[in-house]
Motif scaffolding. Structure first.
Motif, PDB file in Angstrom:
ATOM      1  N   SER B  12     107.727  25.486   4.161  1.00  0.00           N
ATOM      2  CA  SER B  12     108.046  26.847   3.743  1.00  0.00           C
ATOM      3  C   SER B  12     108.269  27.656   5.008  1.00  0.00           C
ATOM      4  O   SER B  12     107.389  27.712   5.868  1.00  0.00           O
ATOM      5  N   MET B  13     109.441  28.206   5.139  1.00  0.00           N
ATOM      6  CA  MET B  13     109.734  28.931   6.357  1.00  0.00           C
ATOM      7  C   MET B  13     110.450  30.235   6.060  1.00  0.00           C
ATOM      8  O   MET B  13     111.128  30.366   5.028  1.00  0.00           O
ATOM      9  N   GLN B  14     110.300  31.170   6.980  1.00  0.00           N
ATOM     10  CA  GLN B  14     110.927  32.468   6.790  1.00  0.00           C
ATOM     11  C   GLN B  14     112.368  32.432   7.246  1.00  0.00           C
ATOM     12  O   GLN B  14     112.738  31.667   8.151  1.00  0.00           O
ATOM     13  N   GLU B  15     113.151  33.272   6.640  1.00  0.00           N
ATOM     14  CA  GLU B  15     114.535  33.400   7.077  1.00  0.00           C
ATOM     15  C   GLU B  15     114.574  33.746   8.561  1.00  0.00           C
ATOM     16  O   GLU B  15     113.744  34.520   9.052  1.00  0.00           O
ATOM     17  N   GLY B  16     115.540  33.165   9.244  1.00  0.00           N
ATOM     18  CA  GLY B  16     115.720  33.482  10.657  1.00  0.00           C
ATOM     19  C   GLY B  16     114.945  32.584  11.606  1.00  0.00           C
ATOM     20  O   GLY B  16     115.209  32.573  12.805  1.00  0.00           O
ATOM     21  N   LYS B  17     114.004  31.808  11.072  1.00  0.00           N
ATOM     22  CA  LYS B  17     113.198  30.935  11.926  1.00  0.00           C
ATOM     23  C   LYS B  17     113.867  29.580  12.097  1.00  0.00           C
ATOM     24  O   LYS B  17     114.751  29.188  11.351  1.00  0.00           O
ATOM     25  N   ASN B  18     113.371  28.866  13.128  1.00  0.00           N
ATOM     26  CA  ASN B  18     113.861  27.517  13.412  1.00  0.00           C
ATOM     27  C   ASN B  18     112.789  26.501  13.063  1.00  0.00           C
ATOM     28  O   ASN B  18     111.588  26.799  13.186  1.00  0.00           O
ATOM     29  N   TYR B  19     113.237  25.313  12.661  1.00  0.00           N
ATOM     30  CA  TYR B  19     112.253  24.255  12.405  1.00  0.00           C
ATOM     31  C   TYR B  19     112.932  22.910  12.467  1.00  0.00           C
ATOM     32  O   TYR B  19     114.159  22.818  12.403  1.00  0.00           O
TER      33      TYR B  19
END
Lengths: 113, 109
Positions: B12-19
């Motif tokens: 689960s990641m926020q918009e704009g983040k990298n993973y």
């Protein structure tokens, strides 16, 4: 639609009945693969066929399951005397050559009552 | 039997983040594929990686392959909601494709 066509999209059977799943590969593709996907799991290889020949069926249960890919017509995955554990999504894929990316159909969701 | 492991299984990641999603496999192979699956839908081919050091990019997704480490990565840059899906890696060997268990990605606004 030139993609891989599977039918039916949804199939409901009672225990002990037969299920027949059909797959028409992309035009020009002679390599067909069948996979089973259980909920929230990856795809498990079942069988690989090339026109009229079963090349690799190592992923297919020894009993009740069979597959064919006749010279004319779609590939058929046949499950006899279905049991509850056969409930899954069954995907067919095809490719032009064995090592190329496989193009997947939309799957048949089999439910056993 | 060749084993393919993906991690994480859920992301689960926020918009704009990298993973980065990782795909490890147990036996030598020189063919690795990434697919995307939306709920109730079929699999869509994203990338094909055929040699050590191969890197491919499409939009916000970039895939790489290290055959010596038996590792492929799928990097997500500046995630957007449309990327929410399950991502599978698959390793080809002989006649078969072996799929990982998938990474379910949810991008939160």
């Amino acid at each position: 639609n030139a993609g891989v066509m599977q039918n039916p999209r949804h199939l409901v059977r009672r225990r002990g009945q037969e299920a027949r799943l059909r797959c028409s590969p992309m035009k020009g593709h002679s390599h067909v693969y069948w996979y089973r996907q259980l909920p929230e799991e990856g795809l498990k290889f079942m069988v690989y066929l090339q026109k009229e020949n079963i090349i690799d069926e190592s992923g297919m249960p020894k009993e009740r399951f069979s597959a064919e890919f006749p010279k004319e017509g779609p590939s058929i995955l046949r499950i006899q005397q279905v049991v509850r554990g056969d409930s899954a999504a069954y995907f067919c894929a095809s490719s032009l050559y064995p090592n190329q990316p496989q193009h997947f159909g939309d799957g048949t969701r089999l439910s056993i009552l | 039997e060749l084993k393919v492991e993906q991690n994480p299984l859920f992301l689960s990641m926020q918009e704009g983040k990298n993973y980065t999603i990782y795909c490890n496999y147990s036996t030598t192979s020189d063919r690795l594929y990434w697919y995307r699956q939306d709920p109730g839908k079929s699999l869509e081919s994203l990338f094909v990686l055929l040699s050590n050091g191969a890197v491919k990019q499409e939009g916000r997704l970039m895939a790489s392959l290290d055959t010596k480490a038996r590792l492929s990565t799928l990097h997500i840059t500046a995630a957007v909601h449309d990327l929410s899906a399950t991502y599978f890696c698959a390793v080809g060997t002989g006649n078969q494709f072996y799929f990982g268990t998938g990474t379910s990605l949810t991008v939160i606004p």
